[in-house]
Write a protein that holds these residues in place. Structure first.
Motif, PDB file in Angstrom:
ATOM      1  N   PHE A  32       0.827  -1.207   0.000  1.00  0.00           N
ATOM      2  CA  PHE A  32       0.000   0.000   0.000  1.00  0.00           C
ATOM      3  C   PHE A  32       0.868   1.267   0.000  1.00  0.00           C
ATOM      4  N   SER A  33       2.123   1.132   0.451  1.00  0.00           N
ATOM      5  CA  SER A  33       2.953   2.335   0.569  1.00  0.00           C
ATOM      6  C   SER A  33       3.958   2.452  -0.572  1.00  0.00           C
ATOM      7  N   LYS A  34       3.950   1.474  -1.489  1.00  0.00           N
ATOM      8  CA  LYS A  34       4.852   1.506  -2.639  1.00  0.00           C
ATOM      9  C   LYS A  34       4.010   1.526  -3.910  1.00  0.00           C
ATOM     10  N   GLY A  35       4.353   2.393  -4.849  1.00  0.00           N
ATOM     11  CA  GLY A  35       3.569   2.507  -6.078  1.00  0.00           C
ATOM     12  C   GLY A  35       3.833   1.344  -7.025  1.00  0.00           C
ATOM     13  N   TRP A  36       2.933   1.179  -7.982  1.00  0.00           N
ATOM     14  CA  TRP A  36       3.053   0.083  -8.960  1.00  0.00           C
ATOM     15  C   TRP A  36       4.380   0.214  -9.713  1.00  0.00           C
ATOM     16  N   ARG A  37       4.681   1.450 -10.142  1.00  0.00           N
ATOM     17  CA  ARG A  37       5.909   1.637 -10.908  1.00  0.00           C
ATOM     18  C   ARG A  37       6.804   2.706 -10.305  1.00  0.00           C
ATOM     19  N   TYR A  38       6.230   3.592  -9.475  1.00  0.00           N
ATOM     20  CA  TYR A  38       6.991   4.762  -9.061  1.00  0.00           C
ATOM     21  C   TYR A  38       6.601   5.160  -7.643  1.00  0.00           C
ATOM     22  N   GLY A  39       7.606   5.514  -6.847  1.00  0.00           N
ATOM     23  CA  GLY A  39       7.353   6.139  -5.556  1.00  0.00           C
ATOM     24  C   GLY A  39       7.076   5.192  -4.411  1.00  0.00           C
ATOM     25  N   GLU A  40       7.473   5.654  -3.228  1.00  0.00           N
ATOM     26  CA  GLU A  40       7.335   4.866  -2.014  1.00  0.00           C
ATOM     27  C   GLU A  40       7.521   5.808  -0.838  1.00  0.00           C
ATOM     28  N   GLY A  41       6.852   5.540   0.263  1.00  0.00           N
ATOM     29  CA  GLY A  41       7.054   6.387   1.441  1.00  0.00           C
ATOM     30  C   GLY A  41       6.512   5.708   2.682  1.00  0.00           C
ATOM     31  N   LYS A  42       6.694   6.377   3.798  1.00  0.00           N
ATOM     32  CA  LYS A  42       6.297   5.775   5.082  1.00  0.00           C
ATOM     33  C   LYS A  42       4.897   6.241   5.491  1.00  0.00           C
ATOM     34  N   ALA A  43       4.142   5.296   6.075  1.00  0.00           N
ATOM     35  CA  ALA A  43       2.841   5.669   6.643  1.00  0.00           C
ATOM     36  C   ALA A  43       2.753   5.075   8.042  1.00  0.00           C
ATOM     37  N   LEU A  44       2.011   5.758   8.881  1.00  0.00           N
ATOM     38  CA  LEU A  44       1.797   5.285  10.241  1.00  0.00           C
ATOM     39  C   LEU A  44       1.077   3.925  10.196  1.00  0.00           C
ATOM     40  N   ALA A  45       0.071   3.845   9.347  1.00  0.00           N
ATOM     41  CA  ALA A  45      -0.724   2.618   9.233  1.00  0.00           C
ATOM     42  C   ALA A  45      -1.534   2.648   7.943  1.00  0.00           C
ATOM     43  N   VAL A  46      -2.082   1.483   7.618  1.00  0.00           N
ATOM     44  CA  VAL A  46      -3.040   1.394   6.507  1.00  0.00           C
ATOM     45  C   VAL A  46      -4.370   0.983   7.130  1.00  0.00           C
ATOM     46  N   PRO A  96       2.339   7.395  -0.185  1.00  0.00           N
ATOM     47  CA  PRO A  96       3.227   8.463   0.288  1.00  0.00           C
ATOM     48  C   PRO A  96       4.487   8.498  -0.589  1.00  0.00           C
ATOM     49  N   PHE A  97       5.210   9.595  -0.521  1.00  0.00           N
ATOM     50  CA  PHE A  97       6.417   9.728  -1.339  1.00  0.00           C
ATOM     51  C   PHE A  97       7.506  10.383  -0.490  1.00  0.00           C
ATOM     52  N   GLY A  98       8.520   9.627  -0.150  1.00  0.00           N
ATOM     53  CA  GLY A  98       9.624  10.183   0.640  1.00  0.00           C
ATOM     54  C   GLY A  98       9.261  10.284   2.115  1.00  0.00           C
ATOM     55  N   ASP A  99      10.126  10.959   2.870  1.00  0.00           N
ATOM     56  CA  ASP A  99       9.903  11.021   4.323  1.00  0.00           C
ATOM     57  C   ASP A  99       9.942  12.449   4.851  1.00  0.00           C
ATOM     58  N   ASP A 100       9.594  13.430   3.995  1.00  0.00           N
ATOM     59  CA  ASP A 100       9.679  14.825   4.436  1.00  0.00           C
ATOM     60  C   ASP A 100       8.303  15.456   4.685  1.00  0.00           C
ATOM     61  N   TYR A 101       7.362  14.655   5.150  1.00  0.00           N
ATOM     62  CA  TYR A 101       6.034  15.206   5.487  1.00  0.00           C
ATOM     63  C   TYR A 101       6.093  15.839   6.878  1.00  0.00           C
ATOM     64  N   ASP A 102       5.257  16.847   7.141  1.00  0.00           N
ATOM     65  CA  ASP A 102       5.284  17.513   8.449  1.00  0.00           C
ATOM     66  C   ASP A 102       4.297  16.897   9.441  1.00  0.00           C
ATOM     67  N   ARG A 103       3.503  15.890   8.977  1.00  0.00           N
ATOM     68  CA  ARG A 103       2.559  15.203   9.861  1.00  0.00           C
ATOM     69  C   ARG A 103       2.569  13.715   9.524  1.00  0.00           C
ATOM     70  N   PRO A 104       2.169  12.869  10.493  1.00  0.00           N
ATOM     71  CA  PRO A 104       2.096  11.434  10.162  1.00  0.00           C
ATOM     72  C   PRO A 104       1.004  11.170   9.124  1.00  0.00           C
ATOM     73  N   ILE A 105       1.086   9.998   8.480  1.00  0.00           N
ATOM     74  CA  ILE A 105       0.163   9.690   7.363  1.00  0.00           C
ATOM     75  C   ILE A 105      -0.639   8.421   7.642  1.00  0.00           C
ATOM     76  N   LEU A 106      -1.930   8.480   7.323  1.00  0.00           N
ATOM     77  CA  LEU A 106      -2.738   7.256   7.302  1.00  0.00           C
ATOM     78  C   LEU A 106      -3.172   7.003   5.856  1.00  0.00           C
ATOM     79  N   ILE A 107      -2.917   5.786   5.377  1.00  0.00           N
ATOM     80  CA  ILE A 107      -3.437   5.403   4.051  1.00  0.00           C
ATOM     81  C   ILE A 107      -4.798   4.751   4.281  1.00  0.00           C
ATOM     82  N   ILE A 108      -5.818   5.275   3.603  1.00  0.00           N
ATOM     83  CA  ILE A 108      -7.144   4.643   3.703  1.00  0.00           C
ATOM     84  C   ILE A 108      -7.402   3.886   2.405  1.00  0.00           C
ATOM     85  N   ASN A 109      -7.348   2.577   2.486  1.00  0.00           N
ATOM     86  CA  ASN A 109      -7.580   1.763   1.299  1.00  0.00           C
ATOM     87  C   ASN A 109      -9.044   1.329   1.271  1.00  0.00           C
TER      88      ASN A 109
END
Ligand code: FAD
Length: 565
Positions: free
Chosen positions: A32-46, A84-97
């Motif tokens: 859920f945190s890595k794209g099919w072809r591009y991008g990856e980042g950290k999330a608190l949870a899915v 998500p993309f990278g680790d320079d967000y100013d707040r934690p992230i929740l992915i809602i699938n």
């Protein structure tokens, strides 16, 4: 976020959606945190809510605790916009699938439907079949389980010439207003109640009657597209992501609001279909065919998918496993294939002697020992011709096209054949799995090559030189170039592997400068994700939708900070 707040957040979330629908382990979050072809980042949870109201409640907790929300469906987006993309967000992230929420309501004898956030195009195709109707998109990413709502949020192109981008003005979505309040906007054209709980419950349980379904003067598809695509003298593209005509609420939102449901038009299923396979060594031959068909044909073809020989070869080798899985087991099996890949990689990670990207290498090895999956007539054309065009026609359009091709190839270089049913299915599938070839090639040869670049370009409708002819200085920087696309719409996908040691960003800048100079637009249909800059029309649309910048921040290389600072 400290451990105490995190525990508090996860506890609140489990009270709503249940512990088993929250993923917090690193390896569990990966798909859920890595794209099919591009991008990856950290999330608190899915979080995987099971109802529309659970989505609402989940978002409400995020708003209360100042947590970023990334809405996600099947995660087949190609430009990193669904993770998500990278680790320079100013707040934690929740992915809602949203994939658990798959209801589809059929309206007006199948002429329209209401799709919930996680319903798939394949599911819709099955649901509409008894009504003799079909969705906006029946090929392309449908094969790999893409959702209906993801397509609308991305203004996805689909491949069907007469239908244009996925678009509707009828949607039910939540946004966070300037004061930070979560508000529900019911533009679905169905009277469902007065407050979010009532509205979402009533929709979830299909608790509305015919009288509550309204037919407002709003579009539920891009019904002007056929006229637009036929205008071959226009010096602008027929469709592209930053096109103001097609940015409206959920449509093109790229996750800057939370969409619960969309209402869309459907299309009659043709009675007869015929695929023509065309080969030539001159792109100008295809230019002429494109212009003749768009300007003179009474019945436009259904689709027209271009593939260059190098791309044909790469897809044959590097997308073979995806092809075989879809062909033999069906698209529903693709998520299972990826689950298998993930487990293999997890084991390989622990067993130090196994190489990096082990699952890709293993799959690649397995494809080597299987039979040739492509039909003989396609393989003959591969040897004879550099440029391939798969044109699908239907009903009265079949005879019109056949007569045209018979005459045309008596006087012009190249040839065509009429596919039988098996060849047609394989030709189309081969074209669509080509999108995965670049990623696999890159994984398998990573050590010896540079970065991957991909360009999703919309050419002006009057452009004659659509086939790329790069100056030697740029051309020699690439290890591999793969070209394919929707040629009638003039939407082309150029995928490149840069030679080792060369600067991919610099090359991308040069390519984009060239495409700017000829009036092309980009991205055409894959949306900006984290790969492209959002042009002003798009970034101001995002700012209007999400003034606090709490949904999918950073999209289109915009600010990731709260309030866009
Ligand atoms: C092999 C392959 C072929 C493809 N072919 C095509 C093609 O022919 N044409 C084309 O246009 N694209 C194509 N794509 C790209 C991609 O499949 C499409 O963009 C697709 O429509 C995305 O659907 P999804 O369900 O995977 O959405 P996701 O990737 O999960 O999400 C897409 C975007 O929508 C947002 N989103 C998702 N759900 C919600 C929600 N409930 N509320 C708000 N925002 C939300 C996400 O944040 C993200 O920005 C292809 C991809 C692959 C891998």
């Amino acid at each position: 976020m400290n451990d105490f707040s995190k525990d508090h957040f996860i506890k609140d979330l489990s009270n709503i959606i249940g512990e088993k629908n929250i993923i917090t382990t690193e390896w569990g979050k990966l798909p859920f945190s890595k794209g099919w072809r591009y991008g990856e980042g950290k999330a608190l949870a899915v979080a995987k809510p099971g109802t529309l109201f659970e989505i609402w409640q989940t978002i409400q907790i995020c708003v209360n605790m100042d947590i970023i929300i990334i809405m996600q469906a099947a995660n087949t987006g190609l430009t990193g916009g669904s993770t998500p993309f990278g680790d320079d967000y100013d707040r934690p992230i929740l992915i809602i699938n949203t994939r658990r929420i798959r209801n589809i309501h059929v309206l007006n004898e199948g002429k329209q439907i209401v799709s919930f956030a996680g319903s798939t195009l394949v599911g819709l195709e099955k649901k509409l079949a008894p009504y003799g109707r079909e969705p906006h998109s029946v090929i392309g990413s449908s094969c790999i389980g893409a959702s209906i709502v993801g397509g609308v949020c991305n203004n996805s192109g689909g491949a069907l010439i007469k239908r244009g981008p996925a678009y509707t003005e009828l949607a039910l979505y939540a946004k966070i207003d300037t004061s930070g309040n979560l508000v529900l906007i019911n533009d679905l054209g169905i009277e469902l109640g007065d407050n979010p709980k009532e509205i979402l419950y009533n929709l979830q349980n299909q608790n509305y009657n015919q009288g509550q379904i309204k037919y407002p003067d709003k579009l539920a598809s891009d019904n002007e597209y056929e006229k637009r695509v036929r205008n071959i003298e226009a010096d602008t593209p027929s469709r592209f992501n930053a096109d103001r005509r097609r940015l409206h609420g959920a449509s093109g939102c790229a996750g800057k609001v939370a969409v619960f449901a969309v209402r869309l038009d459907t299309y009659p299923i043709p009675k007869r279909n015929q695929v023509f396979y065309i080969g030539t060594n001159s792109p100008r031959v295809l230019t002429t065919i494109r212009r003749d068909i768009l300007s003179h044909f009474k019945h436009l073809p259904t689709s027209g998918e271009y593939l260059h020989r190098d791309c044909y070869d790469a897809a044959k080798k590097y997308s073979k496993d995806t092809f075989i899985v879809i062909d033999k087991l069906g698209a529903d099996y693709i998520p299972k294939l990826f689950e298998f890949k993930r487990i293999v990689d997890l084991i390989a990670d622990k067993v130090k002697i196994l190489p990096d990207q082990f699952s890709d290498r293993l799959m690649q090895f397995l494809t080597k020992i299987t039979f040739n999956h492509l039909p003989r007539r396609m393989e003959d054309y591969r040897d004879k011709y550099e440029h391939h065009w798969i044109i699908e026609t239907s009903d009265e359009g079949i005879e019109e096209a056949k007569e045209y091709f018979d005459n045309f190839f008596q006087k012009n270089e190249g040839d065509f054949f009429e596919c039988n049913e098996k060849e047609a299915k394989k030709a189309i599938l081969h074209r669509f799995v080509a999108a995965s070839a670049l990623g696999r090639y890159h994984s398998v040869h990573k050590k010896d090559i540079g970065s991957m670049l991909s360009l999703d370009i919309a050419f002006p409708r009057n452009e004659l030189d659509w086939f790329e002819n790069l100056p030697e200085e740029i051309d020699s920087s690439f290890e591999m170039k793969l070209y394919y696309g929707h040629l009638f719409c003039h939407v082309l996908h150029h995928n490149y592997i840069v030679k080792k040691g060369l600067n991919g960003d610099e090359l991308m800048r040069k390519l984009l400068k060239y495409y700017d100079s000829i009036g092309a637009e980009y991205p055409a249909e894959h949306n900006v994700g984290h790969e492209y800059f959002a042009k002003p029309a798009l970034s101001s649309f995002y700012k209007d939708l999400d003034p606090t910048n709490s949904f999918n921040p950073g999209i289109g290389k915009t600010s990731k900070k709260k309030f866009w600072s």
